[in-house]
Design a protein around this motif. Structure first.
Motif, mmCIF file in Angstrom:
data_model
loop_
_atom_site.group_PDB
_atom_site.id
_atom_site.type_symbol
_atom_site.label_atom_id
_atom_site.label_comp_id
_atom_site.label_asym_id
_atom_site.label_seq_id
_atom_site.Cartn_x
_atom_site.Cartn_y
_atom_site.Cartn_z
ATOM 1 N N ALA A 527 71.056 5.113 17.731
ATOM 2 C CA ALA A 527 72.496 5.364 17.654
ATOM 3 C C ALA A 527 72.857 5.911 16.283
ATOM 4 C CB ALA A 527 73.261 4.080 17.929
ATOM 5 N N LEU A 530 79.720 8.159 13.927
ATOM 6 C CA LEU A 530 80.518 9.340 14.217
ATOM 7 C C LEU A 530 81.137 9.879 12.932
ATOM 8 C CD1 LEU A 530 82.423 8.162 17.419
ATOM 9 C CD2 LEU A 530 80.375 9.595 17.293
ATOM 10 N N SER A 539 83.345 10.622 26.149
ATOM 11 C CA SER A 539 81.977 10.322 25.741
ATOM 12 C C SER A 539 81.106 10.176 26.979
ATOM 13 C CB SER A 539 81.924 9.028 24.920
ATOM 14 O OG SER A 539 80.592 8.716 24.558
ATOM 15 N N LEU A 543 80.334 3.837 23.647
ATOM 16 C CA LEU A 543 79.894 3.678 22.271
ATOM 17 C C LEU A 543 79.351 2.279 22.040
ATOM 18 C CD1 LEU A 543 82.618 5.583 20.224
ATOM 19 C CD2 LEU A 543 80.588 6.454 21.404
ATOM 20 N N ASP A 544 78.453 2.173 21.082
ATOM 21 C CA ASP A 544 77.779 0.919 20.763
ATOM 22 C C ASP A 544 78.233 0.470 19.381
ATOM 23 O OD1 ASP A 544 76.108 -1.207 20.393
ATOM 24 O OD2 ASP A 544 74.248 -0.042 20.340
ATOM 25 N N LEU A 548 77.438 6.315 18.270
ATOM 26 C CA LEU A 548 77.103 7.124 19.439
ATOM 27 C C LEU A 548 75.666 6.832 19.836
ATOM 28 C CD1 LEU A 548 77.921 9.390 21.424
ATOM 29 C CD2 LEU A 548 76.963 11.031 19.781
ATOM 30 N N VAL A 554 79.598 13.102 22.534
ATOM 31 C CA VAL A 554 80.987 12.677 22.407
ATOM 32 C C VAL A 554 81.831 13.876 21.997
ATOM 33 C CG1 VAL A 554 80.800 11.991 19.966
ATOM 34 C CG2 VAL A 554 82.541 10.929 21.439
#
Length: 574
Positions: A527, A530, A539, A543-544, A548, A554
Motif C-alpha cells: 500500500a 495518497l 477507488s 482504502l487501507d 491505496l 484511485v
C-alpha cells in the motif's frame, strides 16, 4: 472504508456534437452472445433492443456491433455473404433500422463492422468465380493463381495465415481435375478480395453509403492494413522495411481510406472510420489517422502489455506520441472478442497477450486478476481519448475455460491443432439474472416456451456475476464501471485532452488531467500513501487506513494550488 456513491446524472450527446468520437465511450456488442430475444439460444437484435436501457444506465455513447450480416459463421460472422442484410438468426434489416433509431433516441450512436479484406466463400461473387473458371472476369475480383511446381501442385507462395496454417486452397474443376489456387489470409471459407479491381472498390463504397443512409454513425474496419497485396504476390522478405511487406500496410491503402473518408464527410454529422490496425511502427500507424483518412484506430499495444508500470507507461507515452503529429485522439481498450478477458489475463504469471502464446490449461489467480482488472478499468477510463468496453468486462467475467471440446467453434482452435484454446472463452453469452444457467440470457416468456440452451455454455459459477447480482452491490465490477463512466462524463478534464505525469515510484502510475483531477495506479505489492487531495472521487479498492492498496487505482479531486501540479512536487512513494 465505504466507497463513495456518485450522483446518477449523465450528459447527453447530440447529433450536433461533431467531435463526439474524440471522447466517446463505445461498448462492443457481440450480438450472438449479448441477449436472446426469442429463446433459440442465439443472441439477436431483439435482445439488444430490450436492453438498450441497460447500456444507457451504464453510460455509453455508442455501440459497436461485430458483423451482423448473413454469414455461414465459419469465423463468427467475419465471413460475410451479404453486406446489405441481417443474419436471419439475429433478426431483420427493419429491426436493425429500428435499433439504430431507438439507440440514438437514448443518445447512443451505432457503429458497425465492415470486413473489406475478404468475403465468405458462399458470397455470390465467389460462387460465380468458381463457376466461371480460370481466366474469367469473375475470378479477377479475387486472387486465383496457378500453382507452382510440377502439375501446379504447390502453393503459389508461402505466406503464413493469421489463423495458422496455409493461405492457399486449391479448387476442383468441373471435370474433377485439380484447378487453380485461391488466396485466403484467414480460413479457406474467407477468400481475399483483389483491391486492384474497380468492382471491389465500388462495391465497398456503396456498402458504406447503404449503412450511412440508415443512420449508422461510423464503421469499424476489420483487418484494415491487409487489403492491398503486392504485384506478383512475392514471398515475405526476412526483414521487410516500411511499406515492403507484400500483404500488410501497403502504401496504396491510403487512397482507399481517403476515398472512404470523403464519403463519410459527405453525410450530415460526423460519421467515423475506425481502423483495426495491428502495426508496430508508430509512424506508419499514424499515417492512417491523417485528417483526410481514418478518425481513430484501435490501440492494441496497451491491451497486449503485461501488468507492469514501466510497460504500461511506455505504451501510454508511445501511443500519445504516435497520435500527436496527426491530431487524432488515442483509443484505450482492455479486451475484445479476440482477446483473453482481463480478469483472467491479469491473474497469470505472464499477463501480456500474444496469440501465439495462448495455451489450454494456463493457470490463473482470479482474485489477483479481479483486483488488477478493476484498477485497469479506472486507469484506462482516465487516459486521454476514447474508451472501448467489450461486453461482459463491466461484469468482471473471466474467460470461460471449461467449454467442452465438442462445443468449441472457433477456427483458431482447430487450425492450431488443438493447442490454442481459441476465442470462444470470451464470447460466452452474458449472464443477466437468476442463479443458474442460462442466467436470463433469453427473454423470460420465450425461454419458458422454447427452452433452448445458449450456443455456448455458461459456467455455473457466474451466478454471482449476473447484472441482477451486481447492480445494487457497491463492491461489484458493474457498480465500479457505472460510477467511472458517470464521473468521466462530469469531469471536463477527462476524455479528449492532455496528460501530465506526476513524480512517483517506479511501480506507480500517477498523472493529472487538467488542474483538478489526479489518477494514481499502484501496481506494487504494498500500500502507498495518497498525494495531497481534496476528496476521493472513486477507488477500485477500499482504502487501507488511508493508504491505496496494492493493485488498485484511485481518482482524486485536487486543488490547483496543491504542490503536485508544480515541477518539484513530492514523489508518490510506497
Amino acid at each position: 472504508m465505504t466507497l463513495p456513491v456518485l450522483a446518477t446524472d449523465t450528459i447527453e450527446t447530440t447529433d450536433s456534437d461533431a467531435l463526439w468520437w474524440r471522447s466517446a465511450v463505445i461498448y462492443q456488442v457481440y450480438v450472438r452472445s449479448f441477449a436472446d430475444g426469442n429463446a433459440d439460444g442465439t443472441g439477436d437484435l431483439a435482445g439488444v433492443r430490450a436492453h438498450l436501457g441497460y447500456l444507457k444506465d451504464l453510460g455509453v455513447d455508442a455501440i459497436w456491433f461485430n458483423p451482423w450480416y448473413p454469414s455461414p459463421l465459419a469465423d463468427g460472422g467475419y465471413d460475410v455473404s451479404d453486406y446489405r442484410d441481417i443474419h436471419p438468426a439475429f433478426g431483420t434489416l427493419r429491426e436493425a433500422e429500428l435499433l439504430i433509431a431507438e439507440a440514438l433516441a437514448l443518445g447512443i450512436r451505432t457503429i458497425i463492422d465492415i470486413v473489406p479484406n475478404h468475403v465468405s466463400d458462399q458470397h455470390p461473387w465467389f460462387q460465380a468465380a468458381l463457376a466461371a473458371g480460370p481466366g474469367s472476369p469473375e475470378r479477377e475480383r479475387f486472387w486465383f493463381h496457378p500453382g507452382a511446381g510440377e502439375g501446379g501442385n504447390e502453393m503459389p507462395n508461402h505466406w503464413v495465415s493469421n489463423f495458422s496454417g496455409d493461405t492457399w486452397t486449391r479448387t476442383t474443376n468441373p471435370d474433377g481435375s485439380q484447378g487453380e489456387w485461391y488466396l485466403h489470409l484467414f480460413t479457406p471459407e474467407q477468400p481475399d478480395l483483389n483491391w486492384n479491381h474497380p468492382d471491389v472498390r465500388r462495391e465497398h463504397e456503396e456498402i458504406l453509403r447503404f449503412w450511412f443512409d440508415r443512420g449508422v454513425a461510423g464503421v469499424r474496419i476489420d483487418s484494415a492494413a491487409l487489403l492491398v497485396k503486392a504485384a506478383g504476390l512475392p514471398e515475405v522478405p526476412e526483414a521487410p522495411g516500411p511499406g515492403e511487406h507484400p500483404n500488410t500496410d501497403r502504401d496504396e491503402l491510403h487512397q482507399i481510406y481517403r476515398d472512404w473518408r470523403a464519403i463519410a464527410d459527405s453525410y450530415e454529422g460526423t460519421r467515423v472510420l475506425v481502423g483495426e490496425l495491428w502495426l508496430p511502427d508508430a509512424e506508419r500507424f499514424a499515417k492512417y489517422l491523417r485528417p483526410d483518412e481514418m478518425h481513430t484506430a484501435f490501440n492494441f499495444d496497451f491491451m497486449t502489455r503485461p501488468w507492469d508500470a514501466a510497460e504500461l507507461r511506455t505504451s501510454i507515452d508511445q501511443t500519445l506520441a504516435a497520435h500527436a503529429p496527426v491530431g487524432a485522439p488515442s483509443t484505450w481498450v482492455l479486451s475484445n472478442h479476440d482477446i483473453t478477458r482481463p480478469v483472467t489475463r491479469y491473474g497469470r504469471d505472464d499477463s501480456s497477450f500474444d496469440f501465439l502464446k495462448k495455451r489450454i490449461g494456463t493457470p490463473t489467480d482470479l482474485e489477483l486478476g479481479v483486483r488488477r482488472a478493476r484498477a485497469a478499468a479506472l486507469l484506462t477510463a482516465a487516459l486521454p481519448g476514447s474508451l472501448y468496453i467489450y461486453q461482459g468486462d463491466e461484469l468482471g467475467l473471466p474467460e470461460a475455460e471449461g467449454i467442452p471440446a465438442a462445443l468449441i467453434q472457433d477456427p483458431m482452435h482447430f487450425r492450431s491443432g488443438g493447442v490454442d484454446p481459441g476465442r470462444d472463452g470470451c464470447r460466452v453469452p452474458l449472464p443477466w439474472r437468476g442463479t443458474e444457467p442460462p442466467f436470463g440470457f433469453s427473454a423470460d416468456a420465450a425461454e419458458a416456451a422454447n427452452g433452448a440452451q445458449p450456443w455456448l455454455p455458461q459456467p455455473s459459477e457466474w451466478a454471482t456475476l449476473t447484472v441482477q447480482a451486481q447492480e445494487s452491490d457497491p463492491r461489484s465490477m458493474l457498480w465500479l464501471y457505472r460510477q467511472a463512466l458517470r464521473t468521466r462524463k462530469r469531469e471536463a478534464a477527462l476524455g479528449d485532452g492532455g496528460l501530465h505525469w506526476l513524480p512517483s515510484d517506479p511501480d506507480v502510475l500517477a498523472f493529472a488531467r487538467g488542474d483538478r483531477f489526479v489518477n494514481v495506479t499502484n501496481l506494487s505489492s504494498a500500500a502507498i500513501p495518497l498525494p495531497a487531495h481534496d476528496s476521493i472521487l472513486l477507488s477500485s479498492s477500499a482504502l487501507d487506513g488511508g493508504l491505496l492498496p496494492a493493485q488498485a487505482t484511485v481518482w482524486l479531486r485536487v486543488s490547483p494550488q496543491h504542490p503536485q501540479h508544480h515541477k518539484h512536487t513530492e514523489r508518490i512513494r510506497q
